[in-house]
Design a protein around this motif. Structure first.
Motif, PDB file in Angstrom:
ATOM      1  N   THR A 184       0.844  -1.195   0.000  1.00  0.00           N
ATOM      2  CA  THR A 184       0.000   0.000   0.000  1.00  0.00           C
ATOM      3  C   THR A 184       0.878   1.244   0.000  1.00  0.00           C
ATOM      4  OG1 THR A 184      -0.136  -0.214   2.400  1.00  0.00           O
ATOM      5  CG2 THR A 184      -2.006  -1.021   1.136  1.00  0.00           C
ATOM      6  N   ARG A 202       1.755   2.418  -9.504  1.00  0.00           N
ATOM      7  CA  ARG A 202       0.868   1.575 -10.332  1.00  0.00           C
ATOM      8  C   ARG A 202       1.692   0.578 -11.143  1.00  0.00           C
ATOM      9  NH1 ARG A 202       0.320   2.623 -15.449  1.00  0.00           N
ATOM     10  NH2 ARG A 202       0.405   4.904 -15.285  1.00  0.00           N
ATOM     11  N   ARG A 208      -2.687  -0.709  -3.463  1.00  0.00           N
ATOM     12  CA  ARG A 208      -3.559   0.445  -3.270  1.00  0.00           C
ATOM     13  C   ARG A 208      -2.683   1.685  -3.352  1.00  0.00           C
ATOM     14  NH1 ARG A 208      -8.142   0.056   1.289  1.00  0.00           N
ATOM     15  NH2 ARG A 208      -9.448   1.752   0.506  1.00  0.00           N
ATOM     16  N   GLN A 223      -6.119  10.060 -10.451  1.00  0.00           N
ATOM     17  CA  GLN A 223      -6.835   8.807 -10.750  1.00  0.00           C
ATOM     18  C   GLN A 223      -6.496   8.305 -12.145  1.00  0.00           C
ATOM     19  OE1 GLN A 223     -10.663  10.405  -9.419  1.00  0.00           O
ATOM     20  NE2 GLN A 223     -10.880   8.594  -8.126  1.00  0.00           N
ATOM     21  N   GLY A 226      -3.293   6.536 -11.869  1.00  0.00           N
ATOM     22  CA  GLY A 226      -3.255   5.244 -11.188  1.00  0.00           C
ATOM     23  C   GLY A 226      -3.668   5.238  -9.738  1.00  0.00           C
ATOM     24  N   THR A 228      -5.876   4.728  -6.668  1.00  0.00           N
ATOM     25  CA  THR A 228      -7.091   3.941  -6.440  1.00  0.00           C
ATOM     26  C   THR A 228      -8.033   4.669  -5.484  1.00  0.00           C
ATOM     27  OG1 THR A 228      -5.983   2.788  -4.629  1.00  0.00           O
ATOM     28  CG2 THR A 228      -5.915   1.724  -6.790  1.00  0.00           C
ATOM     29  N   ASP A 229      -7.470   5.568  -4.658  1.00  0.00           N
ATOM     30  CA  ASP A 229      -8.261   6.344  -3.689  1.00  0.00           C
ATOM     31  C   ASP A 229      -7.701   7.759  -3.679  1.00  0.00           C
ATOM     32  OD1 ASP A 229      -9.650   4.040  -1.809  1.00  0.00           O
ATOM     33  OD2 ASP A 229      -7.641   3.453  -2.497  1.00  0.00           O
TER      34      ASP A 229
END
Ligand SMILES: NC(=O)c1ccc[n+]([C@@H]2O[C@H](COP(=O)([O-])OP(=O)(O)OC[C@H]3O[C@@H](n4cnc5c(N)ncnc54)[C@H](O)[C@@H]3O)[C@@H](O)[C@H]2O)c1
Ligand SMILES: [Zn+2]
Ligand SMILES: [Zn+2]
Length: 365
Positions: A184, A202, A208, A223, A226, A228-229
């Motif tokens: 992460t 990514r 993540r 985003q 790459g 994810t949040d």
């Protein structure tokens, strides 16, 4: 030739007519085609760093075409496409020989001898080159160990971004942190450097990738790159808590890509037990940061700095060109504006306001 010159700190850039010498031994004259605007120049222009002999041609994220080479240059020839890099290596010191040419301090070996004619001048006044490159100029006269040859089908605007931002951000992930697939990641600051770190995460297979910024448009680009949040730092009470909630306790790897004490302390705190926080941003000169002794030993956390993405740029940059051309590195998506050299202060104003991703100068247009 036309160049953007810094004459005082703090100060704006002034477009001036500068003379450039012929290439001496080991030197290469490059016709600049594109140059990216990186925040590091702005830190100097705004007075957060002041150790810079003036006047100086600013800029250090450029790509172009070799025009002429000096005696003893064998690496490139006129017509070759090149990216310049400020990690100019001597090739002989302990850092260079142990695989860390970005740490080379032996600048005498790749500069003109003191007392000899300057590379750049304005009348009788020598003009310096920021990072020994001076990339905001129609021509760059640099040591051959400050250029890398690239494939001719690589567009030079995207190549310019690789000259600093991409190599720094992607390299911080691949080479400084060496993240594992599935791990992460959180990147704080989604400008040119942060977006590159997000792309690196990514490509390296992070499980993540959380992007933090204060501008919704930046988070949208994050985003695309790459993430994810995303977390809008202007909309949450506590960024560290928000990251901990998303990840159940913190991330394996966190990256600071702004250059502020507060955000460096955030990336330190959001790294989980055994995690690594990487500082990429250039804090004001002399700035101290505070971390607790408890966290560093009881939680076995690591705090690392990353200088120019721990690069060996003659190896790394051609690989990053391949990753762009095979679609993995999204560099066109990072370019938010194209300007002539004359509009460079406007480009930097957009960066101050936090509304540009990467602005690129187009020479000769
Ligand atoms: N380590 C290196 O070798 C190296 C190389 C190049 C650049 N840098 C440094 O990296 C930093 C980033 O450079 P850049 O060109 O990407 O700058 P940038 O201005 O394009 O990006 C900075 C981003 O941070 C965001 N931001 C500002 N304050 C924030 C906050 N409190 N919380 C969340 N987001 C915030 C801005 O909206 C912006 O998107 C600079 O300090 C630059 O000098 C370091
Ligand atoms: Zn830079
Ligand atoms: Zn060296």
């Amino acid at each position: 030739m036309k160049a953007a010159v810094l004459n005082q700190i703090p100060g704006e850039l002034v477009i001036e007519d500068i003379s450039v010498d012929k290439p001496g031994p080991g030197e290469v004259l490059v016709q600049t085609v594109n140059a990216g605007l990186c925040h590091s120049d702005l830190h100097f222009m705004d007075g957060q760093w002041s150790r810079l002999p003036l006047p100086a041609v600013m800029g250090h994220e450029s790509a172009g075409i070799v025009q002429a080479v000096g005696p003893d240059v064998t690496y490139v020839k006129p017509g070759d496409h090149v990216i310049t890099c400020l990690s100019i290596f001597c090739g002989n010191c302990e850092h260079c020989l142990t695989g860390h040419p970005n740490r080379c301090q032996n600048s005498d070996a790749t500069s003109r001898a003191k007392g000899s004619a300057p590379r750049l001048s304005r009348g009788d006044t020598p003009v310096g080159q920021f990072a020994r490159l001076g990339g905001f100029a129609e021509e760059m006269l640099v040591h051959q160990n400050g250029v890398v040859k690239i494939r001719p089908d690589m567009p030079l605007d995207a190549a310019a971004l690789i000259g600093c931002g991409v190599t720094t951000g992607v390299g911080a992930v691949f080479k400084t942190a060496k993240i594992e697939p599935g791990s992460t990641v959180c990147v704080v600051g989604a400008g040119g450097i942060g977006l590159s770190a997000i792309q690196g995460a990514r490509i390296a297979g992070a499980g993540r990738v959380i992007a933090v910024d204060m501008t919704p448009a930046k988070l949208e680009t994050a985003q695309v790159c790459g993430a994810t949040d995303v977390i809008n730092a202007a909309e949450v009470d506590d960024v560290v808590n928000a990251v901990r909630e998303l990840t159940g306790g913190g991330v394996d790897y966190s990256f600071e890509a702004i250059g502020r004490k507060e955000t460096v302390e955030q990336v330190w705190k959001m790294a989980r037990m055994g995690g690594t926080a990487v500082v990429i941003g250039m804090m004001p000169f002399g700035q101290k940061i505070e971390i607790t002794g408890y966290e560093i030993f009881m939680l076995e956390k690591t705090l690392k700095g990353s200088m120019m993405g721990s690069n060996a740029f003659r190896v790394d940059m051609p690989r990053y060109c391949d990753m762009y051309l095979d679609g993995r590195l999204k560099l066109d998506e990072m370019i938010s504006g194209r300007i002539p050299l004359e509009q460079i202060n406007d480009g930097y104003e957009l960066m101050r306001q936090g509304v540009s991703n990467r602005t690129v100068i187009e020479f000769g247009k």
